[in-house]
Design an enzyme around this catalytic site. Structure first.
Site, PDB file in Angstrom:
ATOM      1  N   GLN A  51       0.764  -1.254  -0.090  1.00  0.00           N
ATOM      2  CA  GLN A  51      -0.013   0.026   0.150  1.00  0.00           C
ATOM      3  C   GLN A  51       0.757   1.207   0.113  1.00  0.00           C
ATOM      4  O   GLN A  51       0.393   2.399  -0.294  1.00  0.00           O
ATOM      5  CB  GLN A  51      -0.868   0.013   1.281  1.00  0.00           C
ATOM      6  CG  GLN A  51      -2.054  -0.979   1.018  1.00  0.00           C
ATOM      7  CD  GLN A  51      -2.941  -0.833   2.374  1.00  0.00           C
ATOM      8  OE1 GLN A  51      -2.521  -1.525   3.496  1.00  0.00           O
ATOM      9  NE2 GLN A  51      -4.087  -0.535   2.231  1.00  0.00           N
ATOM     10  N   CYS A  95     -10.638  -0.268   3.771  1.00  0.00           N
ATOM     11  CA  CYS A  95      -9.312  -0.220   3.399  1.00  0.00           C
ATOM     12  C   CYS A  95      -8.917   1.132   2.675  1.00  0.00           C
ATOM     13  O   CYS A  95      -9.564   1.842   2.093  1.00  0.00           O
ATOM     14  CB  CYS A  95      -9.427  -1.243   2.305  1.00  0.00           C
ATOM     15  SG  CYS A  95      -7.790  -1.341   1.259  1.00  0.00           S
ATOM     16  N   LEU A  96      -7.674   1.517   3.494  1.00  0.00           N
ATOM     17  CA  LEU A  96      -7.040   2.717   2.851  1.00  0.00           C
ATOM     18  C   LEU A  96      -6.739   2.790   1.521  1.00  0.00           C
ATOM     19  O   LEU A  96      -6.605   3.973   0.958  1.00  0.00           O
ATOM     20  CB  LEU A  96      -5.784   2.998   3.734  1.00  0.00           C
ATOM     21  CG  LEU A  96      -6.016   3.329   5.325  1.00  0.00           C
ATOM     22  CD1 LEU A  96      -4.493   3.132   6.131  1.00  0.00           C
ATOM     23  CD2 LEU A  96      -6.730   4.481   5.580  1.00  0.00           C
ATOM     24  N   HIS A 137      -6.815  -9.129   6.557  1.00  0.00           N
ATOM     25  CA  HIS A 137      -7.137  -8.298   5.435  1.00  0.00           C
ATOM     26  C   HIS A 137      -5.412  -7.930   4.951  1.00  0.00           C
ATOM     27  O   HIS A 137      -5.245  -7.943   3.789  1.00  0.00           O
ATOM     28  CB  HIS A 137      -7.813  -7.038   5.873  1.00  0.00           C
ATOM     29  CG  HIS A 137      -7.901  -5.818   5.209  1.00  0.00           C
ATOM     30  ND1 HIS A 137      -9.368  -5.513   4.700  1.00  0.00           N
ATOM     31  CD2 HIS A 137      -6.962  -5.149   4.538  1.00  0.00           C
ATOM     32  CE1 HIS A 137      -8.821  -4.381   3.771  1.00  0.00           C
ATOM     33  NE2 HIS A 137      -7.748  -4.030   3.822  1.00  0.00           N
ATOM     34  N   GLU A 138      -4.491  -7.652   5.971  1.00  0.00           N
ATOM     35  CA  GLU A 138      -3.233  -7.298   5.505  1.00  0.00           C
ATOM     36  C   GLU A 138      -2.446  -8.437   4.927  1.00  0.00           C
ATOM     37  O   GLU A 138      -1.715  -8.027   3.722  1.00  0.00           O
ATOM     38  CB  GLU A 138      -2.406  -6.663   6.648  1.00  0.00           C
ATOM     39  CG  GLU A 138      -3.014  -5.729   7.325  1.00  0.00           C
ATOM     40  CD  GLU A 138      -3.557  -4.387   6.754  1.00  0.00           C
ATOM     41  OE1 GLU A 138      -3.249  -4.016   5.543  1.00  0.00           O
ATOM     42  OE2 GLU A 138      -4.571  -3.856   6.925  1.00  0.00           O
ATOM     43  N   HIS A 141      -3.214  -8.241   1.244  1.00  0.00           N
ATOM     44  CA  HIS A 141      -2.578  -7.260   0.768  1.00  0.00           C
ATOM     45  C   HIS A 141      -1.478  -7.885  -0.054  1.00  0.00           C
ATOM     46  O   HIS A 141      -0.878  -7.487  -1.038  1.00  0.00           O
ATOM     47  CB  HIS A 141      -2.243  -6.107   1.395  1.00  0.00           C
ATOM     48  CG  HIS A 141      -3.627  -5.059   1.502  1.00  0.00           C
ATOM     49  ND1 HIS A 141      -4.066  -4.344   0.171  1.00  0.00           N
ATOM     50  CD2 HIS A 141      -4.181  -4.465   2.303  1.00  0.00           C
ATOM     51  CE1 HIS A 141      -5.089  -3.703   0.546  1.00  0.00           C
ATOM     52  NE2 HIS A 141      -5.295  -3.547   1.810  1.00  0.00           N
TER      53      HIS A 141
HETATM   54 NI    NI Z   1      -6.514  -2.569   2.828  1.00  0.00          NI
END
Ligand code: NI
Length: 196
Positions: A51, A95-96, A137-138, A141
């Protein structure tokens, strides 16, 4: 410590698989510090290296901004993997890298994560609730997976309008980003729920 811009959908780095960390050096330590600062300033509770444009298997988590988890310490997870999982639970995620998009996702209820800490020691963490959720979640990613990939076709369809706006760079975001328009937050406007 600088705040790093967060890559938003549909930047290619979000769809790539990050590579295992092979050792700790000053650059890696510095990156984790910058990731914490970036995450905190964007009202986040979890952030993966993809990210911020780095393809290393690094995740930072800090749930202490939430009431329920306010006494939990921040975590750095290097090369994290889920080694056990149990049950299933539905929980809302944000999510960012997908600003203004939230939806309910089904995932395991309790997980055990194996990872290396910043001293390169192997650790295991068994978690449920929000902590388990953020870890999964991470880790997604790091594998190039975004939370909406878990949704059924109907829910996906409902998100298409927003996803297309993000894809076209036509979305205003109140933290520094790559792939959208950065408009600094108005301090008078209360923050929404934290994102991952
Ligand atoms: Ni996220």
């Amino acid at each position: 410590m600088p705040i790093l811009p967060i890559y938003v959908y549909d930047q290619p780095v979000l769809r790539r698989r990050a590579k295992p960390v092979r050792g700790i050096d000053g650059a890696l330590t510095k990156l984790t510090e910058d990731m914490f600062e970036t995450m905190h300033s964007a009202n986040g509770i979890g952030l993966a290296a993809n990210q911020v444009g780095s393809l290393q298997r690094i995740v930072v988590v800090d749930l202490s901004v939430t009431e329920e988890w306010k006494d939990t310490k921040p975590l750095v997870l290097l090369n994290p993997e889920v080694v056990r999982q149990e049950g299933e639970v539905t929980m809302e995620e944000g999510c960012l890298s997908l600003p203004d998009i939230r939806d309910e996702v089904d995932r395991a209820e309790t997980i055990t994560v194996r990872f290396l800490d910043l001293e390169f020691r192997q650790q295991e963490l068994t978690a449920s609730g929000l902590l388990a959720r953020v870890c999964m979640h991470e880790i997604d990613h790091l594998n190039g997976v975004l939370f909406f990939d878990h949704l059924g076709p109907l829910k996906r369809k409902l998100l298409n309008g927003r996803l297309n706006r993000l894809k076209n760079g036509d979305m205003e975001v109140d933290y520094p980003v790559v792939g959208a328009i950065y408009v600094p937050a108005d301090p008078a406007v209360p923050k929404g729920p934290p994102s991952e």
